[in-house]
Scaffold this motif. Structure first.
Motif, short mmCIF file in Angstrom:
data_model
loop_
_atom_site.label_atom_id
_atom_site.label_comp_id
_atom_site.label_asym_id
_atom_site.label_seq_id
_atom_site.Cartn_x
_atom_site.Cartn_y
_atom_site.Cartn_z
N THR A 1 0.83 -1.20 0.00
CA THR A 1 0.00 0.00 0.00
C THR A 1 0.87 1.24 0.00
N ALA B 1 -2.82 4.73 1.88
CA ALA B 1 -2.88 4.52 3.33
C ALA B 1 -3.53 5.71 4.03
N ILE C 1 -7.36 5.73 3.29
CA ILE C 1 -8.11 4.75 4.08
C ILE C 1 -8.23 5.21 5.53
N ASN D 1 -11.77 5.98 7.34
CA ASN D 1 -12.19 5.24 8.54
C ASN D 1 -12.52 6.19 9.68
N LYS E 1 -13.46 5.53 -3.13
CA LYS E 1 -14.28 4.46 -2.55
C LYS E 1 -15.24 3.94 -3.60
N THR F 1 -15.37 1.14 7.52
CA THR F 1 -14.65 -0.14 7.44
C THR F 1 -13.88 -0.29 6.13
N ALA G 1 -11.35 -0.72 3.28
CA ALA G 1 -9.99 -1.26 3.12
C ALA G 1 -9.57 -1.05 1.67
N GLU G 2 -8.32 -1.35 1.36
CA GLU G 2 -7.80 -1.06 0.02
C GLU G 2 -8.60 -1.77 -1.07
N LYS G 3 -9.09 -2.98 -0.79
CA LYS G 3 -9.86 -3.70 -1.80
C LYS G 3 -11.20 -3.02 -2.11
#
Length: 678
Positions: free
Chosen positions: A2, A7, A10, A14, A51, A59, A61-63
């Motif tokens: 990442t 980073a 995200i 969050n 996103k 919640t 995440a990178e995926k």
């Protein structure tokens, strides 16, 4: 690995998503622009990380990010065919993707890619939407923020809205963001920290303005007779009404429910302006896509009788369906998707609370959370102005948007027991635990009922979140505890579809050794306990009018006469006949009642671990550790029966494949000829 830009994106997402004052579940999106080496050319390429569709900021995440090449995305401006065909641009985003994997780009991708800022946040805060839905929202935006935040009139999310905001940013270099009429907020910054700070500035400033300038009682005075009942009475009435409401909300297709009696909900339900404001519906697209265009409201006082409330709910439901069909017919044209269903997603019961519904528990819970957001929005807008949501035609355009229909079509196929709510007694160990795990794996919501509450809750936590499983205490010999456990199940998931009478124990004694206490204990737990559970569950199943299943874990001993086992075998025979009796009685309500007759289940069994195994081993003259092998060798198939084998049979009985089977006992004993059913 990442990179730093991703980073920080995200982490920012969050933080923003963790605070529900900032945005709702799965609502809004964030983005960052940066460079990364293209593995094909070896050159740096400018990218957009945003996103993706359907994700949740809290919640993320990178995926969950979509990654697009900015040069290609910006080039879409030159081929944009105009507002009437802007939906075509969503498919074009796929041709801008960089690399493989990642989430599908959302409808808001253009907003993030076209705005000339390194970082962009689009959020749905209650305070921001309150300004966005105020009748004089444009003036309020200027009064509250000056020229730092710009008003954008309502426009449906899409490529044109992205172009609009990009132009606003260009024409207003001093601005940190904008209020999107009827919708939410968008802010930006040259660093992740600046973008986040600008978002929070808009949200907190709006909150402070409403608090300082809002009038008291924006929902009007408390309405006499519609105030909240006391907690015990309120929850008891909610449990009594929930099955009826769930059945009504499931007229088109089965739904799972969620109950909310928070202070803000009860305050709204007890206000003079409840009917007026509820009829206006929600405004933010994320809200009404989950809550439907408006809720169904029970128009009876809090102290109305259960029977009167049930009858009135039925009348209101019929009227709601007619009204929704009329709404659909007013705006549908030849290109519109078919009506998806006319049942309410939100049902409001003054004095009691809110019932929300969805295809699973999470969807139902989130629908309720969104309506609480809507209540907060209405309160804020009415405190400083007049609540003025987007008009009904625009709501229809979004609810029956072709892109929304395509999104629904991409959803995975539901599991076989999706929408079904199961209660399993004695489920903290052994056969009961295996049954609960299998039902949950097949899509059911599961209530783990056991004498040991801590163990029940631990098993529920192993299975999943409270959107999947909950643990409750239930002494099945106690009528009040059984009723309480059923009520907890109903309030947790909206109703009940499937009950497994599994709780049991056994004492291995001869006739002369068996005491009255031994006899009463076993009959109280299994015969009386099954009766109490089935009776309490039947009331729910009948009120729901959705059919259901009751399964008894009986035993081969119900038909097989073995030594030193009179109390256990007699009570199992009692359970076996309860199956036949209840199948005959409940069939008219669509409720199937079946039983399972296992042979001795040694491994993983709470009964055998509690001393029963040692006594049965002594009866047969084998070592206790060899008891399972002994039982296996006396069967036709020479196989040991495990908890999972019983769980498989429960699933088969409750699946669509055995929809026409009731009054049946299935042997799960690897073949014990003496226990063959005749």
């Amino acid at each position: 690995m990442t990179n730093e830009t991703v980073a920080s994106l995200i982490a920012r997402s969050n933080r923003l998503g963790a605070d529900k004052r900032n945005t709702n579940y799965a609502g809004g999106n964030t983005s960052a622009k940066g460079t990364e080496r293209d593995p094909v050319t070896g050159e740096d390429v400018e990218l957009l990380w945003v996103k993706g569709s359907g994700g949740d900021l809290g919640t993320l995440a990178e995926k969950g990010l979509a990654v697009l090449r900015l040069d290609r995305m910006r080039a879409l401006v030159d081929v944009y065919p105009g507002l009437d065909r802007e939906d075509e641009m969503v498919a074009a985003f796929d041709y801008c993707l960089h690399g493989k994997g990642g989430a599908a780009p959302s409808i808001d991708t253009a907003m993030h890619g076209l705005v000339d800022a390194a970082h962009v946040d689009h959020l749905h805060p209650d305070s921001g939407i309150a300004i966005a839905t105020a009748a004089d929202g444009e003036k309020l935006t200027a009064d509250i923020f000056g020229d730092k935040v710009v008003w954008v009139p309502w426009r449906r999310p899409g490529f044109q809205l992205g172009l609009d905001i990009a132009e606003i940013k260009k024409q207003n270099p001093q601005a940190i963001g904008c209020i999107l009429g009827g919708h939410g907020i968008t802010s930006w910054g040259e660093t992740a920290e600046e973008s986040e700070a600008n978002s929070l500035h808009i949200i907190r400033t709006a909150e402070e303005y409403i608090a300082a300038n809002g009038r008291e009682n924006p929902f009007g005075a408390a309405k006499a007779g519609f105030g909240a009942l006391g907690e015990g009475e309120r929850r008891a009435k909610a449990a009594a009404l929930a099955p009826v409401i769930r059945g009504l909300a499931s007229a088109d297709k089965p739904q799972v429910g969620h109950f909310t009696d928070s202070a803000e909900v009860l305050d709204f339900l007890g206000s003079e302006r409840l009917d007026e404001l509820a009829a206006l519906g929600t405004s933010c697209p994320d809200h009404f896509l989950r809550t439907k265009v408006k809720p169904m409201v029970l128009d009876l006082p809090a102290d109305a009788s259960i029977e009167d409330a049930k009858a009135r709910l039925g009348e209101l439901h019929a009227a709601y369906r007619e009204d929704y069909a009329a709404y659909y017919n007013r705006y549908a044209d030849g290109a519109s998707p078919a009506m998806r269903g006319a049942d309410p997603a939100i049902v409001l019961v003054p004095g009691v609370g809110m019932f929300s519904f969805g295809k699973d528990k999470q969807t139902a819970r989130v629908a309720g959370e969104f309506y609480v957001n809507a209540i907060n929005v209405m309160r804020g807008a009415e405190a400083i102005s007049t609540y003025a949501p987007i008009d009904e035609r625009e709501k229809f355009r979004i609810e029956y948007w072709a892109l929304e229909e395509a999104k629904l079509a991409r959803m995975p196929k539901p599991k076989p027991l999706a929408t079904r709510i199961a209660l399993v007694t004695g489920a903290a160990s052994g056969i009961g635990k295996a049954i609960a795990e299998r039902l949950a794996a097949e899509g059911a919501c599961v209530v783990i009922a056991d004498l040991d509450l801590e163990k029940a809750q631990a098993v529920a936590a192993e299975i999943g979140s409270t959107d999947v499983a909950v643990g409750v205490r239930a002494d099945v010999t106690n009528e009040d505890e059984v009723e309480a456990a059923i009520n907890e199940a109903v309030l947790a998931f909206g109703g009940l579809d499937l009950v497994v009478n599994n709780a049991g124990l056994s004492l291995s004694k001869s006739l002369l050794e068996t005491t009255v206490k031994d006899w009463d204990l076993q009959h109280n737990v299994m015969a009386k306990g099954s009766f109490l559970v089935s009776r309490a569950a039947a009331r729910v199943l009948i009120d729901q009018e959705m059919g259901g299943d009751v399964v008894y874990i009986s035993s081969k001993n119900s038909v097989f006469a073995g030594p030193n086992n009179i109390a256990y075998s007699a009570t199992k025979a009692d359970q076996a006949h309860q199956v036949r009796l209840l199948a005959a009685e409940l069939g008219e309500h669509g409720v199937k009642v079946n039983g399972i007759n296992p042979d001795g289940v040694v491994r993983g069994s709470g009964i055998f671990a509690g001393g029963w195994g040692a006594k049965r081993a002594a009866v047969y003259g084998v070592e206790e550790e060899d008891l399972g092998k002994f039982y296996a060798q006396r069967t036709l198939l020479k196989r040991e029966v495990l908890p999972e084998n019983v769980a498989n049979a429960v699933f088969a009985l409750c699946s669509a494949d055995l929809s026409h089977t009731t009054g049946l006992h299935i042997p799960v004993d690897a073949g014990v000829a003496a226990a063959f059913l005749r």
